[in-house]
Design an enzyme around this catalytic site. Structure first.
Site, mmCIF file in Angstrom:
data_model
loop_
_atom_site.group_PDB
_atom_site.id
_atom_site.type_symbol
_atom_site.label_atom_id
_atom_site.label_comp_id
_atom_site.label_asym_id
_atom_site.label_seq_id
_atom_site.Cartn_x
_atom_site.Cartn_y
_atom_site.Cartn_z
ATOM 1 C CB SER A 69 -65.309 68.050 81.705
ATOM 2 O OG SER A 69 -65.310 69.232 80.941
ATOM 3 C CE LYS A 70 -66.259 62.043 75.958
ATOM 4 N NZ LYS A 70 -65.322 61.630 74.961
#
Ligand code: GLU
Length: 483
Positions: free
Chosen positions: A257-258
């Site tokens: 994820s980011k």
């Protein structure tokens, strides 16, 4: 051999244009693309834009551009058409409507009028009995007449597919036998109206209509597969083969994820990764060749690729490995080619003299990991950075001795004609003196004076690139700093 069916290979990447192209989507594309190439098949790009609110034209463009940048071209797609078009779901509403009507006519799907409140109450009731919530089936047996009456009255509805409760098994080409008990699903919503199909239904229709032979996609879609299979069965379609690629994980094995890493392909492009390096890296995200080789050209990957060698376990995204691969590809790239690739990464005034830039690239190539590094690494060629006189000192050598060594070298360089300012000639002139003064004692201050930096290419390369006048000017500045 994975393709043992007689049917021609037709594979697809089917992104929803609801966000930028994710690194996982790029990997799915690559595996499909390789598979098509390997089995002389066709690779199809299909845009899944049934979610009207979230789908955006900009994202579609970004996805297409990202794939083009990676060199993953398609044989059929929204921009080029093909025999099985349209390739955008929003342009196929009539087709979905036809199949929805067929399912309803055959009583394999039905109108459901349950309100949100009713559904929520059902859900709570099931949870309180310790059951996994699913649709209760309240509208399953409404007569056609009753349904039409409700529709005429203007009651809102959705269309549900009657999920036959059965044990379902299929052979995933990566994961082996997969079993599902469809009795746990409950009747799923396949459309919000006759002209508003939802994801699972549209995919089942499209994969059939486009004659997809192998559905190769991320493991996150595994739970959709039995639903799509049941719909295909209800419509009398044969099944394609399925292969679910392992999830891509962050280094701590959580979902990528980011929070940990950039997840969209364009971020990697912007950071100065080369498409060849990204393709190589993505190919190894879940697939391993028979030997331990790490660097592969696309042709080699196509030759060696086999779905049987794709792992089931999640594939960890190792950014250091991507950086390392990128550095290897940069080293392999011709400097003239790199000048072109650097266009977006360096100031335009630097680009006036391409031969000059090309020489700098040659000198810095070993140290460039990403295209973005170049601006910082080569900045000193354009402008001598501010630095402290201490930098010029080799180990314990005094300022006095350092200055006198620089003076000796400066005098020597003064006598060399401008057109002899090339790395090899300068090396042959300077080295004998450097050997007598001491290599470190002479070459370190010279290099530091020319670059104003702790680390840089060697002094002879810099001398050639800077030329006589600028080199002497910089040596003079250095001497003045310490006397
Ligand atoms: N449109 C889906 C997505 O973007 C992929 C559908 C599929 O591969 O079956 O996640």
């Amino acid at each position: 051999m994975v393709n043992d069916s007689k049917k021609p290979v037709r594979v697809r990447f089917a992104p929803s244009p609801t966000g930028p192209l994710h690194i996982g989507g790029a990997r799915t594309t690559l595996f499909n693309w390789i598979f098509a190439k390997k089995y002389n098949g066709r690779f199809i790009l299909r845009i899944e834009d049934t979610d009207v609110e979230r789908s955006k034209k900009e994202y579609e463009e970004e996805i297409l551009n990202g794939l083009k940048w990676l060199g993953l071209d398609w044989d059929e797609g929204p921009d080029i058409g093909g025999e099985f078009g349209p390739y955008r779901q929003s342009e196929k509403i009539d087709i979905y409507e036809k199949y929805l009507k067929k399912l309803i006519d055959e009583e394999k799907a039905y109108y459901c009028f349950c309100s949100k409140e009713e559904l929520e109450a059902d859900r709570q009731a099931m949870l309180s009995q310790g059951l996994a919530p699913k649709y209760s089936g309240r509208c399953r047996n409404l007569s056609k007449e009753e349904s039409f009456r409700k529709i005429e009255k203007g009651e809102s509805f959705v269309i549900r597919f009657k999920i036959p409760a059965q044990e379902l098994e299929f052979n995933d080409l990566i994961r082996g036998k997969i079993r599902f008990n469809s009795g746990l699903f409950g009747d799923i919503i396949v459309a919000k109206g006759l002209r508003e199909p939802l994801y699972n239904f549209a995919v089942a229709i499209d994969d059939y209509e486009m004659q997809i032979s192998h559905v190769i996609r991320g493991e996150d879609h595994l739970s959709n597969t039995p639903k799509q299979m049941l719909m295909r069965e209800a419509l009398g379609f044969e099944h394609p083969k399925y292969a679910h690629l392992p999830l891509i994980l962050a280094p701590d094995r959580s979902k990528l994820s980011k929070r940990y890493l950039e997840t969209s392909l364009s971020d990697y492009k912007r950071q100065g990764y080369l498409p060849e390096a990204i393709n190589n890296f993505l190919a190894l995200l879940g697939w391993h060749p028979e030997n331990d080789r790490e660097i592969f050209s696309q042709e080699e990957i196509i030759k060696e690729f086999d779905l049987k060698r794709v792992q089931k376990a999640g594939a960890v995204f190792n950014i250091e490995k991507l950086e390392w691969l990128n550095a290897q590809y940069i080293k392999k790239t011709d400097s003239k080619e790199l000048v072109k690739k650097l266009t977006d990464f360096i100031p335009s005034e630097w680009q006036k003299d391409k031969a000059f830039i090309s020489k700098m690239i040659e000198a810095e190539k070993e140290r460039i990991k990403k295209l973005t590094d170049f601006k910082e690494l080569a900045g000193f060629f354009f402008e001598l950075p501010e630095y402290d006189g201490e930098l010029l000192k080799w180990q314990e050598q005094s300022f006095e001795k350092t200055a006198s060594n620089l003076k000796t070298l400066s005098n020597l360089l003064e006598s060399v004609e401008e057109n002899n300012f090339s790395k090899n000639i300068l090396e042959s002139i300077i080295m004998p003196i450097a050997e007598t003064i001491g290599r470190g004692e002479s070459l370190w201050p010279l290099r530091a004076a020319l670059s104003g930096q702790k680390a840089s290419p060697g002094p002879f390369e810099i001398l050639e690139i800077l030329g006589k006048t600028e080199s002497l000017k910089r040596i003079n500045i250095a001497i003045n700093k310490i006397i």
